[in-house]
Design an enzyme around this catalytic site. Structure first.
Site, PDB file in Angstrom:
ATOM      1  N   ILE A 102       1.011   6.686   4.981  1.00  0.00           N
ATOM      2  CA  ILE A 102       1.414   4.803   5.813  1.00  0.00           C
ATOM      3  C   ILE A 102       2.966   5.840   6.880  1.00  0.00           C
ATOM      4  CG2 ILE A 102       1.630   3.156   5.838  1.00  0.00           C
ATOM      5  CD1 ILE A 102      -0.227   2.677   3.280  1.00  0.00           C
TER       6      ILE A 102
ATOM      7  N   ASP B 171      11.370  13.011   2.389  1.00  0.00           N
ATOM      8  CA  ASP B 171       9.870  12.971   2.081  1.00  0.00           C
ATOM      9  C   ASP B 171      10.104  14.290   0.900  1.00  0.00           C
ATOM     10  OD1 ASP B 171       7.071  11.587   3.212  1.00  0.00           O
ATOM     11  OD2 ASP B 171       7.154  13.555   0.994  1.00  0.00           O
TER      12      ASP B 171
ATOM     13  N   ASN C 119       2.986  14.653  -1.962  1.00  0.00           N
ATOM     14  CA  ASN C 119       1.916  14.473  -1.516  1.00  0.00           C
ATOM     15  C   ASN C 119       1.983  14.406  -0.387  1.00  0.00           C
ATOM     16  OD1 ASN C 119      -0.471  13.648  -1.848  1.00  0.00           O
ATOM     17  ND2 ASN C 119      -0.277  11.952  -2.845  1.00  0.00           N
TER      18      ASN C 119
ATOM     19  N   PHE D 128       8.582   4.018   1.697  1.00  0.00           N
ATOM     20  CA  PHE D 128       7.206   3.962   1.534  1.00  0.00           C
ATOM     21  C   PHE D 128       6.847   5.061   0.286  1.00  0.00           C
ATOM     22  CE2 PHE D 128       6.651   3.860   6.349  1.00  0.00           C
ATOM     23  CZ  PHE D 128       5.776   3.201   6.003  1.00  0.00           C
TER      24      PHE D 128
ATOM     25  N   LEU E  13       4.414   7.152  -5.802  1.00  0.00           N
ATOM     26  CA  LEU E  13       3.156   7.127  -5.744  1.00  0.00           C
ATOM     27  C   LEU E  13       2.021   6.262  -6.110  1.00  0.00           C
ATOM     28  CD1 LEU E  13       4.121   9.399  -9.664  1.00  0.00           C
ATOM     29  CD2 LEU E  13       3.950  10.174  -7.181  1.00  0.00           C
TER      30      LEU E  13
ATOM     31  N   SER F  58       1.735  -4.736  -2.422  1.00  0.00           N
ATOM     32  CA  SER F  58       0.071  -3.958  -2.402  1.00  0.00           C
ATOM     33  C   SER F  58      -0.281  -5.063  -2.790  1.00  0.00           C
ATOM     34  CB  SER F  58      -0.534  -2.829  -3.733  1.00  0.00           C
ATOM     35  OG  SER F  58      -1.567  -3.139  -3.756  1.00  0.00           O
TER      36      SER F  58
ATOM     37  N   TYR G  59       0.835   0.703 -12.325  1.00  0.00           N
ATOM     38  CA  TYR G  59       1.389   1.608 -10.892  1.00  0.00           C
ATOM     39  C   TYR G  59       1.393  -0.683  -9.910  1.00  0.00           C
ATOM     40  CZ  TYR G  59      -0.134   0.968  -6.573  1.00  0.00           C
ATOM     41  OH  TYR G  59       0.230   0.975  -4.340  1.00  0.00           O
TER      42      TYR G  59
ATOM     43  N   LYS H  86       4.594  -2.039  -8.717  1.00  0.00           N
ATOM     44  CA  LYS H  86       5.074  -2.929  -7.344  1.00  0.00           C
ATOM     45  C   LYS H  86       5.651  -4.404  -7.785  1.00  0.00           C
ATOM     46  CE  LYS H  86       3.797  -0.147  -4.825  1.00  0.00           C
ATOM     47  NZ  LYS H  86       4.440   1.407  -3.812  1.00  0.00           N
TER      48      LYS H  86
ATOM     49  N   PHE I  43      -3.213  -5.163   1.958  1.00  0.00           N
ATOM     50  CA  PHE I  43      -4.696  -5.183   1.595  1.00  0.00           C
ATOM     51  C   PHE I  43      -5.213  -2.927   1.535  1.00  0.00           C
ATOM     52  CE2 PHE I  43      -5.669  -9.228  -0.160  1.00  0.00           C
ATOM     53  CZ  PHE I  43      -4.181 -10.341   0.268  1.00  0.00           C
ATOM     54  N   ASN I  44      -6.315  -2.913   2.100  1.00  0.00           N
ATOM     55  CA  ASN I  44      -6.930  -1.681   1.494  1.00  0.00           C
ATOM     56  C   ASN I  44      -6.483  -0.860   3.414  1.00  0.00           C
ATOM     57  OD1 ASN I  44      -7.596  -3.305  -0.321  1.00  0.00           O
ATOM     58  ND2 ASN I  44      -9.452  -1.194  -0.915  1.00  0.00           N
TER      59      ASN I  44
ATOM     60  N   ASP J 214     -11.432  -3.230 -11.621  1.00  0.00           N
ATOM     61  CA  ASP J 214     -11.380  -3.511  -9.986  1.00  0.00           C
ATOM     62  C   ASP J 214     -11.712  -5.467 -10.434  1.00  0.00           C
ATOM     63  OD1 ASP J 214     -11.438  -1.457  -8.811  1.00  0.00           O
ATOM     64  OD2 ASP J 214     -13.797  -0.858  -8.811  1.00  0.00           O
TER      65      ASP J 214
HETATM   66  N1  UFG Z   1     -15.568   2.212  -4.725  1.00  0.00           N
HETATM   67  C1  UFG Z   1     -15.889   2.886  -4.716  1.00  0.00           C
HETATM   68  N2  UFG Z   1     -16.412   3.814  -4.661  1.00  0.00           N
HETATM   69  C2  UFG Z   1     -15.246   4.907  -4.610  1.00  0.00           C
HETATM   70  C3  UFG Z   1     -14.535   4.313  -5.102  1.00  0.00           C
HETATM   71  C4  UFG Z   1     -14.552   2.614  -4.439  1.00  0.00           C
HETATM   72  O1  UFG Z   1     -17.716   2.476  -5.005  1.00  0.00           O
HETATM   73  O2  UFG Z   1     -15.679   6.222  -5.274  1.00  0.00           O
HETATM   74  C5  UFG Z   1     -15.440   0.736  -4.427  1.00  0.00           C
HETATM   75  C6  UFG Z   1     -14.061   0.189  -5.594  1.00  0.00           C
HETATM   76  O3  UFG Z   1     -14.744  -0.611  -6.801  1.00  0.00           O
HETATM   77  C7  UFG Z   1     -14.100  -1.355  -4.795  1.00  0.00           C
HETATM   78  C8  UFG Z   1     -14.039  -1.280  -2.922  1.00  0.00           C
HETATM   79  O4  UFG Z   1     -14.790   0.896  -2.902  1.00  0.00           O
HETATM   80  O5  UFG Z   1     -14.655  -1.850  -4.631  1.00  0.00           O
HETATM   81  C9  UFG Z   1     -12.203  -0.165  -2.302  1.00  0.00           C
HETATM   82  O6  UFG Z   1     -11.569   0.049  -3.468  1.00  0.00           O
HETATM   83  P1  UFG Z   1     -10.320   1.794  -3.825  1.00  0.00           P
HETATM   84  O7  UFG Z   1     -10.493   2.441  -4.158  1.00  0.00           O
HETATM   85  O8  UFG Z   1     -10.778   2.667  -2.308  1.00  0.00           O
HETATM   86  O9  UFG Z   1      -9.461   0.419  -3.535  1.00  0.00           O
HETATM   87  P2  UFG Z   1      -9.079  -0.483  -4.147  1.00  0.00           P
HETATM   88  O10 UFG Z   1      -9.513  -2.122  -3.709  1.00  0.00           O
HETATM   89  O11 UFG Z   1      -9.103  -0.786  -5.758  1.00  0.00           O
HETATM   90  O12 UFG Z   1      -7.149  -0.220  -4.350  1.00  0.00           O
HETATM   91  C10 UFG Z   1      -6.924  -0.262  -3.433  1.00  0.00           C
HETATM   92  C11 UFG Z   1      -5.525   0.027  -3.199  1.00  0.00           C
HETATM   93  C12 UFG Z   1      -4.672   0.318  -4.426  1.00  0.00           C
HETATM   94  C13 UFG Z   1      -4.719  -0.746  -5.083  1.00  0.00           C
HETATM   95  C14 UFG Z   1      -5.469  -1.839  -5.668  1.00  0.00           C
HETATM   96  C15 UFG Z   1      -5.110  -3.265  -6.001  1.00  0.00           C
HETATM   97  O13 UFG Z   1      -5.334   1.638  -3.261  1.00  0.00           O
HETATM   98  O14 UFG Z   1      -3.466   1.093  -3.456  1.00  0.00           O
HETATM   99  O15 UFG Z   1      -6.313  -1.477  -3.830  1.00  0.00           O
HETATM  100  O16 UFG Z   1      -4.899  -4.499  -4.803  1.00  0.00           O
HETATM  101  F1  UFG Z   1      -3.452  -0.773  -6.217  1.00  0.00           F
END
Ligand code: UFG
Length: 337
Positions: free
Chosen positions: A12, A31, A35, A80, A83, A124, A149, A153, A178-179, A295
């Site tokens: 980002i 930086d 990573n 930013f 970890l 986040s 993590y 935050k 968000f994502n 999740d």
């Molecule tokens: N997913 C899969 N397979 C994978 C990876 C993810 O099915 O290999 C699914 C997850 O179960 C979820 C969706 O894809 O339903 C998104 O998952 P991500 O790991 O891409 O993102 P998250 O929503 O879990 O994580 C994000 C941020 C984190 C933050 C988290 C919680 O990357 O930094 O949201 O808000 F902590």
């Protein structure tokens, strides 16, 4: 504005540096490259035609920060550095509190010494936990995070509230992402995980280039339209522009502000697979497996406050996010060969 961007070579951070340069600001990257690759700075130069000044250092290192602030004359900091792997944070919690919490405190102390009063923080949507309201507005109840993590935050958000109470003249923007997905349209910068990706989009992209054999869809029986998890994916360039809008707003608005940065649209894992197949022309092999612990079923933003107060809203949809991520992944594979 002259702005110090910690973690400015990361995913980002690098996109924000590009947008800052394009908008006429003067970013300096700080930086540690734990990573990120130093060549990001060259690639940012290729995109913008501008060589961004770089200070190599860790935000926990006050001497390194001192070196940056002494030469910088900064008007603000976008923070930013930190970890971000949820699973790793469970295994190594102290690393997360050290980098994310202690690092932020060390940075705020350095800002105080140098009279820099504008701070934008990468938070986040994880602070909403299993959201009580969908779409989720900023005033929704915050939930105890399910991993270190997320806790790091939330802890920094709380520290910033105390700092703002003690020093009301400070200008603090907390951005709840968000994502973030996608990549710069040039295909020269993007998400570049050192190990097997944890997140959905880079995982799909690496399946598409056959670096990984197949995607595991974590859970097919959530209470969502197709049973897979729903998230609010936001193009990283939209997200980057949100930081600039926040910086601009803070100039005339001291105090602490919180803004969600999302699109407001929920997209399921299976929708994302289809969109990536459309963008790349590649079939993504997948299997539905067990849920991933921690999740949530669905989370998406109410981004209306950022629109109202910052005049910002996300422009790019899911197809564009996939096209840009695909272009980047093909280039990233050549970088590592
Ligand atoms: N997913 C899969 N397979 C994978 C990876 C993810 O099915 O290999 C699914 C997850 O179960 C979820 C969706 O894809 O339903 C998104 O998952 P991500 O790991 O891409 O993102 P998250 O929503 O879990 O994580 C994000 C941020 C984190 C933050 C988290 C919680 O990357 O930094 O949201 O808000 F902590």
């Amino acid at each position: 504005m002259k702005i110090l961007v910690t973690g400015g070579a990361g995913f980002i951070g690098s996109h924000t540096v590009v947008e800052l340069v394009l908008e006429g600001h003067e970013p300096t990257v700080f930086d540690s490259f734990v990573n990120a690759k130093p060549s990001v700075i060259d690639r940012v130069e290729t995109i913008t035609g501008y060589r961004v000044p770089l200070v190599r250092g860790d935000v926990r290192d006050s001497d390194a920060l001192e070196a940056a602030f002494r030469h910088g004359d900064f008007e603000g900091v976008i923070h930013f550095a930190g970890l971000k792997a949820v699973g790793e944070s469970v295994a190594h919690p102290l690393d997360y509190f050290d980098s994310n919490v202690a690092g932020s405190v060390t940075l705020l102390e350095a800002m105080g010494r140098h009279g820099v009063d504008t701070f934008v923080f990468s938070s986040s949507a994880t602070v909403y936990g299993e959201p009580t309201v969908l779409p989720t507005p900023e005033e929704a109840a915050l939930q105890p995070p399910t991993n270190p993590y997320g806790r790091s935050k939330l802890m920094v958000e709380e520290i910033l509230r105390d700092v703002s109470t003690a020093t009301p003249a400070m200008r603090i923007g907390i951005l709840r992402y968000f994502n973030p997905v996608g990549a710069h349209e040039s295909g020269l910068i993007g998400e570049d995980p050192a190990d097997v990706p944890n997140n959905l989009m880079p995982y799909i992209a690496q399946v598409a280039t056959e670096r990984l054999p197949r995607l595991a869809v974590f859970g097919g029986n959530y209470d969502t339209p197709d049973g897979s998890g729903v998230r609010d994916y936001i193009h990283v360039v939209d997200l980057a522009r949100g930081h600039i809008a926040a910086m601009r707003h803070l100039v005339d608005h001291p105090g602490l502000h919180v803004w969600n940065l999302g699109t407001g649209q929920g997209t399921s894992v299976l929708d994302m697979v289809e969109a990536f197949e459309r963008a790349s022309g590649v079939t993504i092999p997948y299997e539905v497996t067990a849920r991933r612990p921690g999740d949530v079923a669905a989370t998406y933003a109410d981004p209306s406050r950022a629109h109202r107060e910052l005049g910002w809203k996300a422009e790019f949809g899911i197809d564009r996010m996939c096209e840009d991520a695909w272009r980047w992944q093909q280039y990233a594979d050549t970088l590592e060969d």
